[in-house]
Enzyme design. Sequence first.
Site, mmCIF file in Angstrom:
data_model
loop_
_atom_site.group_PDB
_atom_site.id
_atom_site.type_symbol
_atom_site.label_atom_id
_atom_site.label_comp_id
_atom_site.label_asym_id
_atom_site.label_seq_id
_atom_site.Cartn_x
_atom_site.Cartn_y
_atom_site.Cartn_z
ATOM 1 N N ASP A 185 -25.836 -54.338 -6.479
ATOM 2 C CA ASP A 185 -25.258 -53.500 -5.427
ATOM 3 C C ASP A 185 -24.609 -54.317 -4.319
ATOM 4 O O ASP A 185 -24.038 -53.752 -3.388
ATOM 5 C CB ASP A 185 -26.311 -52.542 -4.846
ATOM 6 C CG ASP A 185 -27.510 -53.267 -4.256
ATOM 7 O OD1 ASP A 185 -27.670 -54.480 -4.514
ATOM 8 O OD2 ASP A 185 -28.294 -52.624 -3.543
ATOM 9 N N HIS A 199 -29.674 -65.493 -9.004
ATOM 10 C CA HIS A 199 -29.951 -64.594 -7.874
ATOM 11 C C HIS A 199 -28.643 -63.914 -7.449
ATOM 12 O O HIS A 199 -27.867 -64.452 -6.654
ATOM 13 C CB HIS A 199 -30.552 -65.391 -6.706
ATOM 14 C CG HIS A 199 -31.146 -64.530 -5.637
ATOM 15 N ND1 HIS A 199 -32.472 -64.593 -5.266
ATOM 16 C CD2 HIS A 199 -30.610 -63.571 -4.850
ATOM 17 C CE1 HIS A 199 -32.718 -63.730 -4.301
ATOM 18 N NE2 HIS A 199 -31.580 -63.090 -4.027
ATOM 19 N N GLU A 240 -37.135 -66.508 3.053
ATOM 20 C CA GLU A 240 -35.757 -66.365 3.539
ATOM 21 C C GLU A 240 -35.770 -66.168 5.050
ATOM 22 O O GLU A 240 -35.023 -66.809 5.778
ATOM 23 C CB GLU A 240 -35.073 -65.175 2.860
ATOM 24 C CG GLU A 240 -33.640 -64.951 3.330
ATOM 25 C CD GLU A 240 -33.015 -63.717 2.721
ATOM 26 O OE1 GLU A 240 -31.783 -63.584 2.814
ATOM 27 O OE2 GLU A 240 -33.748 -62.868 2.152
ATOM 28 N N HIS A 262 -38.614 -62.442 -3.592
ATOM 29 C CA HIS A 262 -37.893 -62.835 -2.385
ATOM 30 C C HIS A 262 -38.923 -63.359 -1.379
ATOM 31 O O HIS A 262 -39.798 -62.620 -0.930
ATOM 32 C CB HIS A 262 -37.180 -61.633 -1.766
ATOM 33 C CG HIS A 262 -35.849 -61.322 -2.380
ATOM 34 N ND1 HIS A 262 -35.723 -60.770 -3.626
ATOM 35 C CD2 HIS A 262 -34.588 -61.474 -1.899
ATOM 36 C CE1 HIS A 262 -34.438 -60.595 -3.903
ATOM 37 N NE2 HIS A 262 -33.723 -61.014 -2.863
#
Length: 387
Positions: free
Chosen positions: A30, A26, A218, A215
Amino acid sequence: MTSEPRQNRAAPTVEQIRRAPKVLLHDHLDGGLRAGTVADLARTTGYRGLPETDAGELDRWFRAAADSGSLERYLETFSHTVGVMQSRGALVRVAAECAEDLAADGVVYAEVRYAPEQHLAAGLALHEVVEAVNDGFREGERRARERGNRIRVGALLTAMRHAARALEIARLANAYRDAGVVGFDIAGAEAGYPPTRHLDAFEYLKRENNHFTIHAGEAFGLPSIWQALQWCGADRLGHGVRIIDDIEVGDDGRVRLGRLAAYVRDKRVPLEMCPTSNLQTGAAASYADHPIGLLRRLHFRVTVNTDNRLMSGTGVSREFGHLVDAFGYTLDDLQWFTVNAMKSAFIPFDERLAMINDVIKPGFAQLKSAWLFPDAPATSGAAGSGG
């Protein structure tokens, strides 16, 4: 009483951690640029708006913004990195430097993700973005080999949750399958943008027998994890840190897993955890309080990752160092995390097995041998070289 083997009770040194062969699942392209590269590309491309032009000051600004607790400032950091990544040359350079930097940190296998749709402002087509990044990774692997560091980098193509291009990006990932792209991901704000908005993309990937991570867990909690697994069929969870909300620890120390947590553990669902990033986003108050400690004890399939190396000022070695300090982990623990990650990679089984048996286990064995027998002659090859 026979004493415990030395490597099972002693904390590894910073140099041992750096030399250990590591696996990264992971990491955002950018979010991992060198600050100097951001400043240089801004000058050469005419990008305006950087808060600092000096590389050192810019590096400090990125870290301060990420640590500020302000979501607005945190997101601003990506506007600058993405802003300078709009040409083929810039994408090749950033990807090549990514591979070099990871290899220098002892990473032998990495999956690096990025959103092609974010690099079209200067006229590139989606497929040109993918080909530029792939070319950059191959160049970075070549440069790393010249320095004696072996690394293999696969790309994950990310679709943005708030956009409507997930199926298009999924098709792109499938088109470049076995040509540098190893899987698919969705990223962006979880709240208000559930993974179920992109079911067509996930159904397509499942029909194509392709791999994807999501994702989830989180910021938004257990519903995000449940949807990613049960509605979408994710192979892995990006972060997944909020699975801790389904685990109770009694005053007597006894642990009870809720049904979702039990399912995640029983199914060996890989958790792509990023400790420093999780601290910055408020998912944990400190490294010692991070759920990774309990999840490791309970034998969830936890992996250790970086998320955004520039914004977090981190690397895999640094993440492991924080965990060693917080939990007293040994080389055996670091090997456990690393093997977990390699088992969970999106490359074929035989290639994963070869990496574990031919690179990771021998690399750690060499480090442990040197720790037990410091006066023994060194064997040829660096532990983390992956040769």
